[in-house]
Write a protein that holds these residues in place. Structure first.
Motif, short mmCIF file in Angstrom:
data_model
loop_
_atom_site.label_atom_id
_atom_site.label_comp_id
_atom_site.label_asym_id
_atom_site.label_seq_id
_atom_site.Cartn_x
_atom_site.Cartn_y
_atom_site.Cartn_z
N MET A 43 62.90 24.38 47.18
CA MET A 43 64.08 24.39 46.35
C MET A 43 64.13 25.73 45.62
SD MET A 43 64.20 20.57 44.81
CE MET A 43 62.51 20.10 45.07
N VAL A 44 65.13 26.49 45.96
CA VAL A 44 65.23 27.83 45.40
C VAL A 44 66.57 28.04 44.69
CG1 VAL A 44 63.64 28.87 47.04
CG2 VAL A 44 66.06 28.71 47.63
N GLY A 45 67.14 26.96 44.15
CA GLY A 45 68.41 27.05 43.46
C GLY A 45 68.30 27.89 42.20
N ILE A 80 63.06 23.59 37.30
CA ILE A 80 64.00 22.83 36.47
C ILE A 80 63.92 21.35 36.83
CG2 ILE A 80 66.44 22.43 35.95
CD1 ILE A 80 66.88 25.44 36.29
N LEU A 81 63.81 21.04 38.12
CA LEU A 81 63.69 19.64 38.53
C LEU A 81 62.46 18.99 37.91
CD1 LEU A 81 64.79 17.29 40.16
CD2 LEU A 81 63.52 18.15 42.13
N ARG A 82 61.35 19.69 37.92
CA ARG A 82 60.14 19.16 37.28
C ARG A 82 60.35 18.92 35.79
NH1 ARG A 82 55.86 23.09 40.21
NH2 ARG A 82 55.59 21.85 42.09
N GLU A 83 61.05 19.83 35.14
CA GLU A 83 61.33 19.68 33.71
C GLU A 83 62.22 18.47 33.42
OE1 GLU A 83 64.47 21.86 30.79
OE2 GLU A 83 63.24 23.18 32.04
N LEU A 84 63.22 18.26 34.26
CA LEU A 84 64.19 17.18 34.03
C LEU A 84 63.75 15.83 34.59
CD1 LEU A 84 67.49 19.09 34.91
CD2 LEU A 84 66.54 18.66 32.63
N TRP A 85 62.77 15.81 35.48
CA TRP A 85 62.41 14.59 36.21
C TRP A 85 62.09 13.39 35.33
CZ3 TRP A 85 63.87 12.92 40.52
CH2 TRP A 85 63.26 11.80 41.09
N PRO A 86 61.38 13.53 34.21
CA PRO A 86 61.08 12.33 33.41
C PRO A 86 62.33 11.54 33.01
CG PRO A 86 59.73 14.15 32.66
CD PRO A 86 60.72 14.72 33.65
N VAL A 87 63.43 12.21 32.80
CA VAL A 87 64.67 11.51 32.46
C VAL A 87 65.47 11.21 33.71
CG1 VAL A 87 66.86 11.72 31.23
CG2 VAL A 87 64.76 12.55 30.16
#
Length: 84
Positions: A1-3, A55-62
């Motif tokens: 993922m390179v977005g 960013i996906l890792r940062e947002l994943w908990p929610v």
């Protein structure tokens, strides 16, 4: 993922069907929306193109809670006998 990590994201119509298709990744309230939309509606290329691994890792908990709840709601809507 390179977005993208920063700036504006323009989601194509086949992923985001609402009027809100341009979102700003630097604004915390808008950052969650394209990720939720791409995860729900995007195909493999969309995931790679629009999502950023960090960013996906940062947002994943929610995000995973939102997605799990949405899938549960859809499943129970389609199969009411699955409701508790």
């Amino acid at each position: 993922m390179v977005g993208p990590e920063h700036g504006m994201v323009d989601l194509p119509l086949h992923i985001a069907r609402s009027a809100l298709r341009t979102l700003h990744l630097d604004l915390p309230r808008q950052r969650m929306n394209p990720y939720r939309t791409v995860l729900a509606e995007g195909m493999r290329d969309g995931l790679r193109h629009f999502l950023n691994r960090d960013i996906l890792r940062e947002l994943w908990p929610v995000l995973h809670k939102i997605i799990r709840r949405a899938v549960k709601d859809l499943r129970e809507e389609a199969l009411p006998e699955l409701r508790p």
